[in-house]
Structures are given as C-alpha cells and as structure tokens.
Design an enzyme around this catalytic site. Sequence first.
Site, short mmCIF file in Angstrom:
data_model
loop_
_atom_site.label_atom_id
_atom_site.label_comp_id
_atom_site.label_asym_id
_atom_site.label_seq_id
_atom_site.Cartn_x
_atom_site.Cartn_y
_atom_site.Cartn_z
N GLU A 17 7.91 -26.32 78.03
CA GLU A 17 7.56 -27.16 76.78
C GLU A 17 7.90 -28.72 76.85
OE1 GLU A 17 9.57 -24.08 73.43
OE2 GLU A 17 10.23 -23.55 75.26
N SER A 156 7.99 -22.08 71.44
CA SER A 156 6.81 -22.67 71.01
C SER A 156 5.82 -21.51 71.39
CB SER A 156 6.28 -23.58 72.25
OG SER A 156 7.27 -24.80 71.79
N ASP A 266 13.14 -17.94 62.10
CA ASP A 266 11.72 -17.17 61.73
C ASP A 266 11.77 -15.88 61.38
OD1 ASP A 266 10.95 -19.77 62.76
OD2 ASP A 266 10.60 -19.09 64.82
N ASN A 281 16.24 -20.34 66.48
CA ASN A 281 15.73 -21.68 67.37
C ASN A 281 17.09 -22.69 66.86
OD1 ASN A 281 12.51 -21.43 67.97
ND2 ASN A 281 12.99 -20.63 65.82
N SER A 290 5.61 -29.59 63.32
CA SER A 290 6.61 -28.77 63.54
C SER A 290 7.26 -28.14 62.02
CB SER A 290 7.97 -29.16 64.28
OG SER A 290 7.45 -29.32 65.77
#
EC number: 6.3.2.4
Length: 317
Positions: A17, A156, A266, A281, A290
């Site tokens: 990432e 990601s 999430d 996260n 984002s």
Amino acid sequence: MADKMKILVVAGGLTHERDVSLRSGRRVANLLRQLGHTVEVCDLNSQFLPTVAEFEPDVVWPLIHGSVGEDGSIQDLLELVGFPYVGSRAHACVLASSKPTAKSLATIEGITTPAWISLTQSLFRQVGAPAVLQAILQSKDNLSFPLIVKPADGGSALGLSKVSSEDELRSAMVDAFAYGDTVMVEQFIPGREIAVSVVDLDELYALPPVEIVTDDGRYDYDARYNTGRSQFFAPARLTADETAEVQRVALEVHELLGLRHLSRVDLILGEDGQIYLIDVNVAPGMTDTSLFPQAAEAAGSFRDILGEIAAFAVSDK
C-alpha cells in the site's frame, strides 16, 4: 487551536500500500501546514530514526498502511525512542490488524460478523490444496457462494475477491496468498456497505457514517482509489435509528480493541437489518477518495479534526 507544533508524518514504507500511504501522507502534511504547523514527511527506511532524532518532532503521525504500519511494529519503535505519536498503541494495533483476531474478540462480545474461516499457506501445503478447497465447498451449513476471499491482514482491499464458483475460489485463494500467509474466506452479506470513523480525544465520538456504492458491488482496491468506480454518500442514507446503531457498534468495537485517537470501522447493514462487522482500521486512508476524510468533512472540517488529533496526541502518553 493549540500552539504551533513540529509534526513528522511517516508515509511510504515497503508495503503493498506504499502509493496510497504516500498520498495520505502528503495530504495530511499539507493540511497541517495550513494550520501553521511545521511539518516534514519522511519515508520508513534506514534514515527514519536519524530523521526523528534530528527533527525532534512534538509528535509523529504514522501513515504507513498495512504490515509494519498497522501491526504494532512502528508503534513499538516509537515507544522505544520516546516520541509521542498519533494512533493506537502497539498492543491494540496487533489485535485490530489481524482480521481473525478482531472478529473473534467481537464475536465473544456479541457483535455480529459474517461467518468466516482463516487458512494458512502452511495448512494448504501439508493437507493439500484440493482437500482444503473441497472442505470449503462442502461446508454448506457455514459457508456458501457467494464468498469473499481476502488476506487476513493488510488493507485497501488488496487481494480481495468476491467469488461464486469453485474455479473463482481457487483463483482468489492464489491472489490473496500473494499478499500474506493467512487468508480469510468469509460469507458474502448482501446489504449496504457503511464506514464509521471514530475520533477518540477528550471525548469519544463517531463521525457521520459514509455509505459506499460500487458499480459491481465490490469495494476492492480499484474501486477505492480510481474515480468513477464508486459513489460515496456522506452522511450515509440511513434513518436516524440506523445511524445511531452503526455508530454505536463502531464505538463498541473501538473500545473493545483498546484503540485511541482515531479508527475506522467497516460494517455491512444487511438486507435483514442486522449490522455485521467487516474490518477495523487503525491507520485509515487520508486520500481524496478515502472514507475518514469524507466523514470528517461531513462533520465540519477534515483539516480542523486533523489538527485536534495531532494536538491531543502530543500529551497523550
């Protein structure tokens, strides 16, 4: 706003990432400079510790996404050299960055998450890939197509696939193992994808939820960072009760894992009305597309929230 500070933003690193991390780092640095702070951006390489020692920042902001940026490694290193930093402490990063660990802890506390299993490359080698895949296919009571296949850590959505057949499952396992030694196979949950960002300073609160709608139902790496693949609604198109409930779950997960300063949780709001935990996260992306920045803007000002986080982290030892 607090007194002007010296802030060292760490971005890049040797992770899958890297590009996203660099974009996050540049954006955060630019916004903090607009607030009058002295900001430097450095890579995570052999010059990292000399740079920290020479610059003597008031606070370090690690924005390395994935691996050493989120598994507690850089946090432990910063503790060793004695500089305050933004984000969760090492022990909490360890818990959150491992999806199986985070989901196991959440399940124990009664937080719903899709059915899942984690499988290592070592298991595939010892038992044989055909036998393991056949066991997955025969597990009708626990897992059934469509399924989500993804690495057990990292972010990601790299290595993530949605599969609906045996051939797709085989290919997806190979793709996911390219990003790590452990892969998760998770039940796909139809519903709305919701991200809830959390800010944890003098008080703990959830930012407005963000709803993600993609052109093919897969919020993968391409959909996250290439314009046109996804639509974002900030705040999410939820009822007041739904908003309160997804925020409650996000706050509960943040506290359960012992996180601090900021996080992003999430979730899926299923067609059955159930809220499912998907991922946690500890170093959420800060690029133009984002989710944390969109939530912060919906709450008022992304730039101001960044400044508040940095100022709080200076004294939060």
